[in-house]
Scaffold this active site. Sequence first.
Site, mmCIF file in Angstrom:
data_model
loop_
_atom_site.group_PDB
_atom_site.id
_atom_site.type_symbol
_atom_site.label_atom_id
_atom_site.label_comp_id
_atom_site.label_asym_id
_atom_site.label_seq_id
_atom_site.Cartn_x
_atom_site.Cartn_y
_atom_site.Cartn_z
ATOM 1 N N SER A 130 0.866 -1.180 0.000
ATOM 2 C CA SER A 130 0.000 0.000 0.000
ATOM 3 C C SER A 130 0.895 1.220 0.000
ATOM 4 O O SER A 130 2.067 1.146 0.393
ATOM 5 C CB SER A 130 -0.870 -0.003 1.274
ATOM 6 O OG SER A 130 -1.465 1.261 1.487
ATOM 7 N N TYR A 143 -2.050 -0.160 10.553
ATOM 8 C CA TYR A 143 -2.021 -0.618 9.160
ATOM 9 C C TYR A 143 -0.724 -0.192 8.489
ATOM 10 O O TYR A 143 -0.064 -0.984 7.806
ATOM 11 C CB TYR A 143 -3.225 -0.050 8.413
ATOM 12 C CG TYR A 143 -3.302 -0.455 6.967
ATOM 13 C CD1 TYR A 143 -3.446 -1.792 6.597
ATOM 14 C CD2 TYR A 143 -3.247 0.503 5.956
ATOM 15 C CE1 TYR A 143 -3.523 -2.175 5.266
ATOM 16 C CE2 TYR A 143 -3.325 0.132 4.621
ATOM 17 C CZ TYR A 143 -3.464 -1.199 4.277
ATOM 18 O OH TYR A 143 -3.533 -1.566 2.961
#
Length: 249
Positions: A130, A143
């Site tokens: 990501s 995250y």
Amino acid sequence: MTGVAVVTGASSGIGEATARRLAEDGFEVVVAARRIDRLRRLAGEIGGRAVELDVTDAASVRDFAAGFDRCDLLVNNAGGALGAEPVALSDPAEWERMFAVNVLGTLRVTQALLPLLRAGAGGTIVTVTSTAAAANYEGGGGYSAAKHAEHAFSETLRLELCGQPVRVIEILPGMVRTEEFALNRFAGDAERAAAVYADVDRPLTAGDVAACVSLAVGLPPHVNIDQLVVRPLAQAAQHKVHRGALFHH
């Protein structure tokens, strides 16, 4: 490049789209995830093979890997985000879960299939991380930490495999709208999930990310894309998103 491709987290979203794209590209695709019913439907549609897999369970990964005598491409896609609280209020259990799936799951599956990926003419390992692997943002501590760890994993593995015929590629998507990612993050709160993408002109789709995987994998085997960062045009950076119609001149 063709052969046998394994895609984890293939029951929905980016994993499902990637499996479909790789099948179109000529790969024999093995789709792996926990939701076997979804996988069987997908495998039936793309002429692939469905295998139940929990990347957080060592025995599950071991049994999964034992079912192969060849693997040319591994796409580590299983992962996800939980929660968006500030660090001060974060639930350590959610951080543990994110590390278990995103980081340790990727480690386990890669370790299990690496002997096959190194065999013969060699193979390719693609890990979908990501843009959170490269930049941090408020509410994304757990995250982002997990995705940073996945990035460290990919970079280290590339160094350690130098001189061997295995490419290590990292795909870093920005804002992607899928049916489940934001819903899972916000524990099923559809309103909060929808707000993430509100008024953003065409967030990325799972198919867009799958196209990037296909592009990177399809290059000649001596060409390694270390990192491919992909965002929608409306997102200039992790913290810079244009909401509303894009300007035309």
